[in-house]
Design an enzyme around this catalytic site. Structure first.
Site, PDB file in Angstrom:
ATOM      1  N   LYS A 113       0.814  -1.218   0.000  1.00  9.94           N
ATOM      2  CA  LYS A 113       0.000   0.000   0.000  1.00  9.94           C
ATOM      3  C   LYS A 113       0.851   1.273   0.000  1.00  9.94           C
ATOM      4  CE  LYS A 113      -2.330  -1.279   3.680  1.00  9.94           C
ATOM      5  NZ  LYS A 113      -1.999  -2.712   3.783  1.00  9.94           N
ATOM      6  N   THR A 114       1.838   1.326   0.879  1.00 13.32           N
ATOM      7  CA  THR A 114       2.629   2.553   0.998  1.00 13.32           C
ATOM      8  C   THR A 114       3.424   2.820  -0.266  1.00 13.32           C
ATOM      9  OG1 THR A 114       2.768   2.393   3.402  1.00 13.32           O
ATOM     10  CG2 THR A 114       4.461   3.695   2.304  1.00 13.32           C
ATOM     11  N   GLU A 160      -3.927   5.660   1.658  1.00 19.29           N
ATOM     12  CA  GLU A 160      -3.925   4.228   1.899  1.00 19.29           C
ATOM     13  C   GLU A 160      -5.230   3.837   2.581  1.00 19.29           C
ATOM     14  OE1 GLU A 160      -0.432   2.622   3.770  1.00 19.29           O
ATOM     15  OE2 GLU A 160       0.835   4.197   2.914  1.00 19.29           O
TER      16      GLU A 160
END
Length: 459
Positions: A122-123, A166
């Site tokens: 995600k990051t 996110e």
């Protein structure tokens, strides 16, 4: 549920304001004219930054921090009903929101809110998408789970209708979000202190996909098992990506240069194939970049801009981050704390120039370590030398009767060397005595294991 009104800024208090997401939400509302206060257990760089922009921060969470002029109190999932500020807010009948509920309301304030979800990546993917939007001069608002060097932090407040964040599945917080575009990178077992099993997790991601409106879009990894269960009957458009040529967006021709960095050919519907080169390692980042490119195309961003942004992206903090070199030993830090992430990171490291690959791993939470004990052991054997630190407890207490020594025994049972030390000082001394020129040392985990490499480097 209490509703945030950007046309009528009021006083809002954040319990746990020092968290990476809470800090960003507080700063965004402060920028929008709200009067903001908050509390945290201890001082940090983030709380000091908030104080520098006029936000009142209390150190220690006490009942007296909650006063009648506060219109709303925001809590994280880590705050329990016995928290004194939680008790005080309810005693004074002050409306309360979870972090996820507030994020969902803020997303509704933007024309194009985008939520990046998935068990892994995600990051990095949010950071890639952020770089693309910045290169395209779209002036986005960005919420990232790690520091991105190009914005010098994890938050950027823009003035356009683009909002990127996110969307984490833990405690189902992302089900309070309000995305118009959703991205699902992958789905695996994790957070088993909350979810019952993989079916429970898949159900949450399906529910997340159902949040997308009819004029919205889901971009999803087309190689997720039993994909129709997640996508059939959705009101929104669905776009798939991956390495399979039958998907809407796919890559092939994967190769690596002498530094282990990948290049690949990207294919999209009606698009000329384009060669993409990355400055972040690993096949997992090729998947992330393919997803980011699909989203960029959906936003009508020129493919050449996307390719340039992906090439210039050098990673987010703690994602296979180069920390420095000492005595010819290269030190990398990586956030991986799940067996799949460890496997991806160590495979990427295997293509990086080195003599011996060292991994100093700090398991994250007792529940995750117990749930994936054998998988952790197998993944870590991709390193030549393994050193274990104590489990980083995070939100948990040790009630499961396991330790890093349990993991050490599992690794040794596989016929692989593994050392365990109870303190960082012991680990640092062992590394100083045993690492030699041209070795590659990776500190790995979601806790504070990065301090080991930083101390060795003197930073």
């Amino acid at each position: 549920m209490y509703k945030i009104d950007f046309n009528n800024p009021v006083r809002i208090h954040f319990t746990g304001i020092g968290g990476v997401s809470m800090c960003g939400l507080a700063e965004l509302l402060r920028d929008a004219g709200f009067s903001v206060s908050g509390s945290d257990r201890s001082r940090s760089d983030r709380t000091e930054h908030l104080e520098s922009i006029g936000i009142t921060v209390f150190y220690g969470q006490r009942e007296e921090n909650i006063t009648e002029e506060i219109e709303c109190v925001v809590f994280t999932s880590a705050v329990h009903p016995d928290n004194p500020e939680y008790i005080a807010a309810h005693k004074l009948q002050i409306p309360c929101l979870t972090r996820g509920e507030l994020m969902g309301q803020i997303m509704k304030h933007y024309q194009t809110p985008i939520g990046i979800s998935g068990t892994h990546g995600k990051t990095t993917t949010t950071s890639m998408i952020s770089e693309i939007l910045l290169h395209a001069n779209l002036d986005p608002t960005l919420f990232i789970g790690g520091n991105l060097k190009s914005i010098q932090g994890c938050l950027r407040i823009g003035k356009s209708g683009y909002f990127v964040t996110e969307a984490c599945e833990y405690t189902n917080s992302f089900l309070s979000f309000s995305p118009k575009i959703g991205l699902i990178l992958n789905i695996e077992e994790d957070h088993l202190d909350f979810f019952k099993d993989l079916a429970h997790i898949r159900n949450s991601f399906r529910t997340y996909a159902e949040l997308l409106p009819e004029d919205g879009c889901l971009i999803i990894n087309g190689q997720i098992e039993n994909l129709p269960e997640l996508t059939n009957g959705l009101a929104c458009r669905v776009i798939t990506f991956g390495s399979d040529s039958g998907l809407d967006w796919y890559f092939d021709g994967l190769s690596y240069n002498e530094k282990g960095l990948p290049a690949f050919t990207l294919h999209g519907p009606g698009q000329q194939e384009r060669r993409i080169t990355l400055q972040v390692p690993g096949e997992h980042n090729v998947y992330n970049a393919t997803a980011a490119a699909a989203l960029a195309h959906l936003l009508s961003i020129d493919d050449a801009v996307t390719a340039a942004a992906l090439h210039e992206f050098k990673g987010a903090d703690r994602r296979f981050e180069y920390k420095g070199t000492i005595g010819g030993i290269t030190v990398i830090d990586d956030y991986s704390h799940h067996p799949t992430e460890i496997t991806a990171a160590l495979k990427a490291a295997s293509k990086y120039p080195h003599k011996t690959l060292w991994c100093v791993f700090q398991p994250h939470t007792y529940s995750r370590t117990k749930a994936f004990m054998k998988e952790f052991a197998k993944a870590l054997t991709l390193a030549d030398k393994i050193v274990l630190a104590d489990i980083y407890a995070a939100r948990e207490t040790d009630q499961l009767g396991i330790s890093s020594q349990t993991l050490q025994n599992e690794i040794r049972a596989l016929g692989h060397e593994c050392e365990y030390f109870s303190t960082f000082d012991e680990i640092e001394n062992y590394l100083l005595e045993n690492c030699i020129k041209d070795d590659l040392l990776i500190t790995m985990g979601a806790g504070d294991v990065l301090k080991i490499g930083e101390k060795l480097l003197g930073i």
